[in-house]
Scaffold this motif. Structure first.
Motif, mmCIF file in Angstrom:
data_model
loop_
_atom_site.group_PDB
_atom_site.id
_atom_site.type_symbol
_atom_site.label_atom_id
_atom_site.label_comp_id
_atom_site.label_asym_id
_atom_site.label_seq_id
_atom_site.Cartn_x
_atom_site.Cartn_y
_atom_site.Cartn_z
ATOM 1 N N UNK A 119 0.857 -1.186 0.000
ATOM 2 C CA UNK A 119 0.000 0.000 0.000
ATOM 3 C C UNK A 119 0.886 1.226 0.000
ATOM 4 N N UNK A 120 0.585 2.160 -0.864
ATOM 5 C CA UNK A 120 1.374 3.389 -0.979
ATOM 6 C C UNK A 120 0.481 4.589 -0.711
ATOM 7 N N UNK A 121 0.969 5.452 0.147
ATOM 8 C CA UNK A 121 0.258 6.686 0.479
ATOM 9 C C UNK A 121 1.046 7.863 -0.083
ATOM 10 N N UNK A 122 0.353 8.725 -0.821
ATOM 11 C CA UNK A 122 0.983 9.861 -1.476
ATOM 12 C C UNK A 122 0.609 11.179 -0.809
ATOM 13 N N UNK A 123 1.568 12.106 -0.817
ATOM 14 C CA UNK A 123 1.254 13.466 -0.442
ATOM 15 C C UNK A 123 0.670 14.216 -1.624
ATOM 16 N N UNK A 124 0.326 15.469 -1.400
ATOM 17 C CA UNK A 124 -0.304 16.267 -2.454
ATOM 18 C C UNK A 124 0.701 16.887 -3.411
ATOM 19 N N UNK A 125 1.960 16.884 -3.038
ATOM 20 C CA UNK A 125 2.992 17.394 -3.917
ATOM 21 C C UNK A 125 3.353 18.838 -3.624
ATOM 22 N N UNK A 126 4.572 19.195 -4.009
ATOM 23 C CA UNK A 126 5.039 20.570 -3.869
ATOM 24 C C UNK A 126 5.783 20.956 -5.138
ATOM 25 N N UNK A 127 5.510 22.154 -5.623
ATOM 26 C CA UNK A 127 6.082 22.594 -6.897
ATOM 27 C C UNK A 127 7.505 23.105 -6.695
ATOM 28 N N UNK A 128 8.392 22.630 -7.547
ATOM 29 C CA UNK A 128 9.759 23.144 -7.623
ATOM 30 C C UNK A 128 9.964 23.687 -9.030
ATOM 31 N N UNK A 129 10.345 24.939 -9.115
ATOM 32 C CA UNK A 129 10.596 25.571 -10.400
ATOM 33 C C UNK A 129 12.010 26.124 -10.411
ATOM 34 N N UNK A 130 12.777 25.708 -11.420
ATOM 35 C CA UNK A 130 14.158 26.154 -11.555
ATOM 36 C C UNK A 130 14.256 27.015 -12.805
ATOM 37 N N UNK A 131 14.613 28.264 -12.623
ATOM 38 C CA UNK A 131 14.708 29.190 -13.755
ATOM 39 C C UNK A 131 16.129 29.199 -14.306
#
Length: 118
Positions: free
Chosen positions: A105-117
């Motif tokens: 069973x795998x539980x996921x988070x909602x995610x976080x955005x990483x942006x590299x300019x």
């Protein structure tokens, strides 16, 4: 059931660094592994790093030598230190917790955005 929550994303220039955190809660002693994955627009989700019981860590080929995963058991938190960031590291970064009992069973988070300019 296990819950995981990411934090620490943001905007950074190429060559810079960021540290992501992922806190786990509820039934944490059942967790067998925790991982970081990422998904860029139009691409499949890919492994960034995963830590197993005993602290064995595997890294995705594209981040080896630049990213470091660690954990603080007292805080039930895993971290992803990202150095020498590249524009191609831009993605939503997800944390998960894996439990291998009576199947996986795998539980996921909602995610976080990483942006590299560039």
């Amino acid at each position: 059931q296990v819950q995981v929550q990411e934090s620490g994303g943001g905007l950074v220039q190429a060559g810079g660094s960021l540290r992501l955190s992922c806190a786990a809660s509820n039934n944490i002693f059942s967790i067998d592994a925790m991982g970081w994955y990422r998904q860029a627009p139009g691409k499949q989700r890919e492994l960034v790093a995963i830590i197993f019981d005993g602290d064995r860590i595997n890294y995705g080929d594209s981040v080896k030598g630049r990213f470091t995963m660690s954990r603080d058991n007292a805080k039930n938190t895993v971290y992803l230190q990202m150095n020498s960031l590249k524009p191609e590291d831009t993605a939503v970064y997800y944390c998960n917790a894996e439990i291998n009992a009576f199947g996986t069973t795998i539980y996921w988070g909602q995610g976080t955005q990483v942006t590299v300019s560039s």
